[in-house]
Scaffold this motif. Sequence first.
Motif, short mmCIF file in Angstrom:
data_model
loop_
_atom_site.label_atom_id
_atom_site.label_comp_id
_atom_site.label_asym_id
_atom_site.label_seq_id
_atom_site.Cartn_x
_atom_site.Cartn_y
_atom_site.Cartn_z
N GLU A 1 -65.70 -33.96 42.94
CA GLU A 1 -65.83 -35.44 43.29
C GLU A 1 -65.87 -36.37 42.45
O GLU A 1 -65.18 -37.58 42.67
N LYS B 1 -69.42 -31.02 43.08
CA LYS B 1 -69.90 -32.59 42.61
C LYS B 1 -68.98 -32.64 41.63
O LYS B 1 -68.54 -34.07 41.22
N ASN C 1 -79.20 -34.02 41.45
CA ASN C 1 -78.99 -35.00 41.43
C ASN C 1 -79.76 -35.91 40.35
O ASN C 1 -79.30 -36.80 39.60
N LEU D 1 -72.09 -32.02 34.10
CA LEU D 1 -71.67 -31.18 35.19
C LEU D 1 -71.03 -30.05 34.68
O LEU D 1 -71.27 -28.88 34.78
N GLU E 1 -72.14 -26.01 44.90
CA GLU E 1 -72.34 -27.36 44.68
C GLU E 1 -71.99 -28.13 43.71
O GLU E 1 -71.50 -29.25 43.50
#
Length: 236
Positions: free
Chosen positions: A155, A152, A19, A32, A148
């Motif tokens: 998403e 992410k 994050n 990412l 993860e």
Amino acid sequence: MSKQTVLGRVTQLAKANINALLDQAEDPQKMLDQLIRDYTNNITEAETAVATTIGNLRMLEADHTEDVDAAAEWGGKALAASRKADELRASGAAGDADRFDNLAKVALGRQLQSEKEAKTAEPTIAAQTEVVAKLKSGLDSMRNKLTELKAKRDELVARAKTAQAQNTMMDAVKNIDVMDPTSDLARFEDKVRREEAKALGKQELAASSLDAQFEALDDLGTSSEIDARLAALKPR
């Protein structure tokens, strides 16, 4: 790559704050995607290094087992030689007995050497075992982080598409507000109402004019009646 370097690298990557990295990124999706590529490469490198470390540990364990087995084997040979020496000495063959005792001593020396090597290797094996356990745990954490990261990314892509669609819709609504067609309708309606009022005014004006004509006709009839009555009052 040393064990300490491998362990430090795996631990650092496993503890990475995704994050925080995203907050610093100008383009989170590209960030990412790059992180996923880097993480995948780092996991591959770490797996190779961990596999090497595990292989070294297994070699140490195999050598230790070999030393332990060798110590037991030399102990057995020493015991056998000592018993043979005792038998020969009991039978009066002292020379042969001494020779077997010497063989027993050689075997005991080999046994001591094997035991020493096995004992020396035990702390290293214990340390390596602990390192391997940490490396495996770190790899698991890295794999979880990779999962993860991918979640992410998916998403974020979905949210970006939704936001883009919402912005497009809001821009369209804004344009409608700026060029509101209902304002033109309202102006047209006012114009129609004015025309309707004008028509009503003309109708009313026309009706007033007609009433005046009928009133004039009535006045004319009254005047004629008066004249007729006046003539009737005159002598013939």
